[in-house]
Design a protein around this motif. Structure first.
Motif, PDB file in Angstrom:
ATOM      1  N   VAL A  60       0.866  -1.176   0.000  1.00 50.64           N
ATOM      2  CA  VAL A  60       0.000   0.000   0.000  1.00 50.64           C
ATOM      3  C   VAL A  60       0.904   1.228   0.000  1.00 50.64           C
ATOM      4  N   HIS A  61       0.803   2.039  -1.012  1.00 46.84           N
ATOM      5  CA  HIS A  61       1.637   3.231  -1.131  1.00 46.84           C
ATOM      6  C   HIS A  61       0.727   4.441  -1.251  1.00 46.84           C
ATOM      7  N   ASN A  62       0.842   5.355  -0.321  1.00 44.27           N
ATOM      8  CA  ASN A  62      -0.044   6.527  -0.296  1.00 44.27           C
ATOM      9  C   ASN A  62      -1.505   6.116  -0.409  1.00 44.27           C
ATOM     10  N   CYS A  63      -1.854   5.086   0.359  1.00 46.72           N
ATOM     11  CA  CYS A  63      -3.220   4.543   0.409  1.00 46.72           C
ATOM     12  C   CYS A  63      -3.659   3.800  -0.851  1.00 46.72           C
ATOM     13  N   ASN A  64      -2.794   3.657  -1.866  1.00 49.78           N
ATOM     14  CA  ASN A  64      -3.145   2.876  -3.059  1.00 49.78           C
ATOM     15  C   ASN A  64      -2.610   1.462  -2.933  1.00 49.78           C
ATOM     16  N   PRO A  65      -3.484   0.442  -3.069  1.00 49.21           N
ATOM     17  CA  PRO A  65      -2.985  -0.934  -2.958  1.00 49.21           C
ATOM     18  C   PRO A  65      -2.479  -1.467  -4.288  1.00 49.21           C
ATOM     19  N   ILE A  66      -1.357  -2.197  -4.220  1.00 47.94           N
ATOM     20  CA  ILE A  66      -0.830  -2.877  -5.405  1.00 47.94           C
ATOM     21  C   ILE A  66      -0.708  -4.349  -5.028  1.00 47.94           C
ATOM     22  N   VAL A  67      -1.244  -5.239  -5.846  1.00 51.60           N
ATOM     23  CA  VAL A  67      -1.211  -6.669  -5.518  1.00 51.60           C
ATOM     24  C   VAL A  67      -0.555  -7.465  -6.646  1.00 51.60           C
ATOM     25  N   GLU A  68      -0.220  -8.731  -6.347  1.00 45.20           N
ATOM     26  CA  GLU A  68       0.547  -9.629  -7.236  1.00 45.20           C
ATOM     27  C   GLU A  68       2.015  -9.247  -7.144  1.00 45.20           C
ATOM     28  N   SER A  69       2.831 -10.163  -6.626  1.00 47.35           N
ATOM     29  CA  SER A  69       4.212  -9.787  -6.283  1.00 47.35           C
ATOM     30  C   SER A  69       5.025  -9.284  -7.475  1.00 47.35           C
TER      31      SER A  69
END
Lengths: 227, 230
Positions: A60-69
């Motif tokens: 989670v970067h600046n409240c934005n989620p990023i998924v899948e490694s």
């Protein structure tokens, strides 16, 4: 350096996909807050940030989620441009991505079968895995790491095989025999595990073997909750 | 940046949604290429040499160097011909969303199509698999609303990475609609996607390379009967 509140990583201690992201963050010198998830009792935050797959890791970067490694690795490389982990040249980038998806889809599939199955199916999976390891061994000819003189995206992607494959072998009683058959690959394992960012960021081996043994005893073929 | 005397070859097949992806990307960049058609059931020496690991199409061969895996090829095209229309969005977070949904499409859609095309209309199995496809399309409808931000495509004003990844599956989605006689591209259920699919199929870079559903239905019959379409 980024303030720790801006970067959070939801993970699980035994997960190779989570470690892969941690290695990338540490290579780049990015500070982050780590949140350990109990995958049998997922937090509402995890479910909110990854409603589709409900898996770790989630960055989670600046409240934005990023998924899948692997998607997270690309995001990290594009956002924090120091110490790049992907090469510059488009052809080299395509090769790096090729090997990463090969290992994540094909090698993981055969390793999973070798781990969970018995008898003929297990033997066939080990055979297939060895064909894959041979390809990786050939790719390493004349190179210290997949990415050249320093570890990079491909090494981080293949990195689970340096530790977790050995753990799976011990927990499930099989041997892929890469130390005997694939000298480049075996040498790469040692060099990779000797890198400071890696060796200081591995789960405790005995505890991981026990965890995998228990997982196998559950007897199910369902996916481990990580990607 | 590519040189003038570039040699660009694509090993492919007209029916493959995966081959369609780099074709759309090359068309968007205005790149001229030669395509060789693989014969179903008999892989060429060139394919086996260029893609020894997977032995699958598509393979792009650029000045003798092979690049494999459809979306890796699309990204290679975007990075190599970088002064044409951009396929991936510029912002890293938007790129991660496009990559995530592309992985989702690849995880769900091709496997469902492969199952559905072999099933009989009205069968219980067809109903079960159709449910799963409808559920996936529903999620993609929500993704479209978020990604497009009111514009025409997932990529905004023009088609992008996720449009190519998902749009390339439309020919086969329409084909399985005919085979099992269930409507998937239903504008009552997924209005955003239905409108998007029409715009995608009409796009300059897409319309010549999108396989026709009827032809794909015939192709399926030939696959099942043991003879092979060319």
């Amino acid at each position: 350096m980024v303030a720790s509140a801006a970067v959070r990583l939801f993970g699980m201690w035994a997960s190779p996909a989570v470690r892969r992201v941690e290695w990338a963050l540490k290579l780049k010198g990015i500070e982050y807050e780590y949140i350990e998830e109990d995958l049998s009792n997922k937090s509402s935050s995890l479910l909110e940030f990854n409603p589709i797959n409900k898996q770790v890791p989630v960055l989670v970067h600046n409240c934005n989620p990023i998924v899948e490694s692997l998607v997270i690795l690309e995001y990290i490389d594009e956002t924090w441009k120091d110490n790049p982990i992907l090469p510059v040249d488009p052809l080299e980038r395509a090769k790096a991505r090729f090997w990463a998806t090969f290992v994540d889809v094909k090698c993981r599939e055969e390793s999973r079968k070798a781990f969970f199955m018995e008898g003929e199916e297990k033997e066939k999976a080990i055979e297939n895995l060895q064909v894959q390891l041979k390809a990786l061994d050939e790719e390493l000819e004349g190179k210290k790491f997949f990415s050249g003189d320093h570890i990079g995206y491909t090494d981080l992607a293949v990195g689970w095989m340096t530790f977790w494959l050995g753990v799976a072998e011990e927990a499930a009683g099989f041997k892929a025999n890469y130390d005997v058959k694939f000298p480049n690959f075996s040498r790469w394992i040692k060099d990779f595990l000797a890198e400071p960012v890696i060796k200081d960021n591995l789960p405790p081996r005995e505890k991981t073997v026990e965890f995998f043994r228990a997982f196998k005893q559950l007897g199910s073929c369902t996916k481990v909750n990580q990607k | 940046m590519a040189a003038e005397k570039d040699e660009i070859k694509l090993i492919g097949g007209w029916a493959s949604p995966f081959v369609m992806r780099p074709r759309v990307a090359l068309n968007m960049k205005g790149v001229v290429y030669e395509m060789t058609q693989e014969t179903v059931g008999k892989k060429s020496d060139l394919l086996l040499k260029s893609n020894p690991i997977y032995k699958k199409i598509p393979v792009l061969i650029h000045n003798g160097k092979p690049i494999c895996e459809s979306m890796i090829i699309v990204e290679y095209i975007d990075e190599t011909w970088s002064d044409g229309a951009s396929i991936l969005p510029p912002d890293p977070y938007d790129r991660s969303i496009a990559r995530f949904w592309t992985a989702y499409v690849d995880d769900k859609i091709p496997a469902l199509i492969r199952k559905l095309r072999l099933l009989v209309k009205g069968s219980a199995e067809a109903e079960v698999e159709a449910e799963k496809l409808n559920a996936a399309l529903q999620l993609l409808e929500e993704a479209f609303e978020k990604c497009s931000k009111g514009k025409s495509f997932f990529g905004g004003d023009d088609i992008g990475y996720l449009d190519i990844a998902f749009g390339s599956q439309l020919g086969w989605i329409k084909a399985v609609e005919k085979i099992v006689e269930i409507k998937f591209l239903d504008k009552e259920k997924i209005p955003g996607l239905v409108a998007w699919s029409e715009r995608f199929c009409a796009h300059e870079a897409v319309k010549e390379v999108m396989p026709e559903a009827d032809r794909l239905v015939e192709f399926t019959k030939m696959l099942l009967s043991g003879s092979f379409a060319k």
